[in-house]
Design an enzyme around this catalytic site. Structure first.
Site, PDB file in Angstrom:
ATOM      1  N   ASN A   1      -6.738  11.300  -2.612  1.00 36.09           N
ATOM      2  CA  ASN A   1      -7.423  10.115  -2.072  1.00 36.09           C
ATOM      3  C   ASN A   1      -8.121  10.442  -0.756  1.00 36.09           C
ATOM      4  O   ASN A   1      -9.230   9.978  -0.501  1.00 36.09           O
ATOM      5  CB  ASN A   1      -6.442   8.952  -1.893  1.00 36.09           C
ATOM      6  CG  ASN A   1      -6.249   8.182  -3.185  1.00 36.09           C
ATOM      7  OD1 ASN A   1      -7.156   7.486  -3.634  1.00 36.09           O
ATOM      8  ND2 ASN A   1      -5.083   8.341  -3.809  1.00 36.09           N
TER       9      ASN A   1
ATOM     10  N   MET B   1       4.016   8.717   2.509  1.00 37.21           N
ATOM     11  CA  MET B   1       5.242   8.188   1.922  1.00 37.21           C
ATOM     12  C   MET B   1       6.275   7.782   2.965  1.00 37.21           C
ATOM     13  O   MET B   1       7.459   8.096   2.844  1.00 37.21           O
ATOM     14  CB  MET B   1       5.821   9.211   0.937  1.00 37.21           C
ATOM     15  CG  MET B   1       4.908   9.457  -0.241  1.00 37.21           C
ATOM     16  SD  MET B   1       4.434   7.906  -1.073  1.00 37.21           S
ATOM     17  CE  MET B   1       3.533   8.532  -2.478  1.00 37.21           C
TER      18      MET B   1
ATOM     19  N   HIS C   1      -2.217   1.629  -3.041  1.00 36.13           N
ATOM     20  CA  HIS C   1      -0.960   1.567  -3.767  1.00 36.13           C
ATOM     21  C   HIS C   1      -1.260   1.607  -5.270  1.00 36.13           C
ATOM     22  O   HIS C   1      -2.140   0.880  -5.733  1.00 36.13           O
ATOM     23  CB  HIS C   1      -0.202   0.282  -3.410  1.00 36.13           C
ATOM     24  CG  HIS C   1       1.131   0.211  -4.074  1.00 36.13           C
ATOM     25  ND1 HIS C   1       2.205   0.963  -3.656  1.00 36.13           N
ATOM     26  CD2 HIS C   1       1.551  -0.482  -5.167  1.00 36.13           C
ATOM     27  CE1 HIS C   1       3.236   0.727  -4.449  1.00 36.13           C
ATOM     28  NE2 HIS C   1       2.866  -0.149  -5.366  1.00 36.13           N
TER      29      HIS C   1
ATOM     30  N   GLY D   1       5.270  -5.352   6.703  1.00 29.56           N
ATOM     31  CA  GLY D   1       6.104  -5.292   5.504  1.00 29.56           C
ATOM     32  C   GLY D   1       5.798  -4.039   4.687  1.00 29.56           C
ATOM     33  O   GLY D   1       5.009  -3.189   5.099  1.00 29.56           O
TER      34      GLY D   1
ATOM     35  N   ASP E   1       3.994  -2.784   1.572  1.00 29.62           N
ATOM     36  CA  ASP E   1       2.963  -3.099   0.571  1.00 29.62           C
ATOM     37  C   ASP E   1       2.670  -4.599   0.491  1.00 29.62           C
ATOM     38  O   ASP E   1       2.406  -5.132  -0.601  1.00 29.62           O
ATOM     39  CB  ASP E   1       3.383  -2.561  -0.819  1.00 29.62           C
ATOM     40  CG  ASP E   1       3.584  -1.055  -0.819  1.00 29.62           C
ATOM     41  OD1 ASP E   1       2.876  -0.358  -0.071  1.00 29.62           O
ATOM     42  OD2 ASP E   1       4.450  -0.566  -1.565  1.00 29.62           O
TER      43      ASP E   1
END
Ligand code: GAR
Length: 212
Positions: free
Chosen positions: A14, A89, A108, A142, A144
Site C-alpha cells: 500500500n 500493525m 483496513h 479507537g 478501526d
C-alpha cells in the site's frame, strides 16, 4: 506541497501504491519519511530503494507512550503534516492521534464496521459473508473506528481461501488508498461527526453524487 509520513510494519504494497501516485503527480505531496516498527519489514527496503528517507523505530518491549513519542519526534523533525498507516500493525496511542487530528489515514481489509482488528479477511470468510472489501478511514482513538472516507466492495466466492480473497481485496486497496490520500491532502474532505463529505470536485472525480 504537503509532507506525508508513512507508518508500516511489513510488505509495504500500500505504501508503494501511494508512492507511485505521488511520483506520477497524482497526489500533491511528497513522502517525507517512512517509519517501520519492525527492522525486517520489506516496506523499509522498498522505501530505501525508492530513495526515500526510511527508518526503523523498534516497538518490541517498549511501552506504547515511549514508542509513540519517538514516532512523533521523527515525524515532526521531517515536517510531516499527514500520516498514512500502511499495514501498520499497532494501535496508536492518544498522544500520536491528537498530534495529527483528522490527518491520519488507515486502510483496513474489510468493510468497516464489520471485521475490525486483525485477520479481517479470515473473519469475513469464517462469518460467511458474500461481500467484503476494504475501507480507508481517518484514525481516531479507537481501533478501526474513525470516520470513513472511501470503501470498495469485493465479492467472496465459494472456493476462496484467505489468500485468494486477500489478493482480490488488495487490488482494491491499491486503488482507493491513493485516491483517499489525494482527497485528504487537497483539503477536499469535510468531517461532521462520523460522516465525511467530499466536496463537489472530489465527488465528481470519485464517481459519487455531489453533496446538495
Ligand atoms: C493490507 O491488506 C492492509 O489492509 C492490512 O495489512 C495489509 C498490509 O499490506 N492492514 C490491516 O490489517 C490493519 N489492521 P501491505 O504491507 O502490502 O500494504
Amino acid at each position: 506541497m504537503k509532507n506525508l509520513g508513512i507508518l508500516l510494519s511489513g510488505r509495504g504494497s500500500n505504501f508503494e501504491a501511494i508512492a507511485r501516485a505521488v511520483a506520477a503527480g497524482e497526489i500533491p505531496a511528497k513522502i517525507a519519511l517512512v517509519v517501520s516498527n519492525r527492522a525486517e519489514a520489506a516496506g523499509l527496503e522498498r522505501a530505501r530503494a525508492l530513495g526515500l528517507p526510511a527508518l526503523c523505530i523498534p516497538s518490541k518491549g517498549k511501552p506504547r507512550e515511549a514508542f509513540d513519542r519517538e514516532v512523533i519526534e521523527a515525524l515532526k523533525t521531517r515536517g510531516v503534516e499527514y500520516v498514512c498507516l500502511a499495514g501498520f500493525m499497532r494501535v496508536l496511542g492518544p498522544d500520536l492521534v491528537r498530534e495529527f487530528p483528522n490527518r491520519i489515514l488507515n486502510i483496513h481489509p474489510a468493510l468497516l464496521p464489520s471485521f475490525p482488528g486483525t485477520d479481517a479477511q479470515k473473519q469475513a470468510l469464517d462469518y460467511g459473508v458474500r461481500f467484503t472489501g476494504c475501507t480507508v478511514h481517518l484514525v481516531d482513538e479507537g481501533v478501526d473506528t474513525g470516520p470513513i472516507i472511501l470503501q470498495a466492495a469485493v465479492p467472496v466466492f465459494d472456493d476462496d481461501t484467505e489468500e485468494t480473497l486477500s489478493a482480490r481485496i488488495l487490488e482494491q486497496e491499491h486503488r482507493i488508498y491513493p485516491e483517499a490520500v489525494k482527497l485528504l491532502v487537497e483539503g477536499q474532505i469535510e468531517v461532521k461527526g462520523r460522516r465525511v463529505r467530499l466536496n463537489k470536485g472530489a465527488a465528481a472525480a470519485s464517481g459519487r453524487s455531489p453533496a446538495p
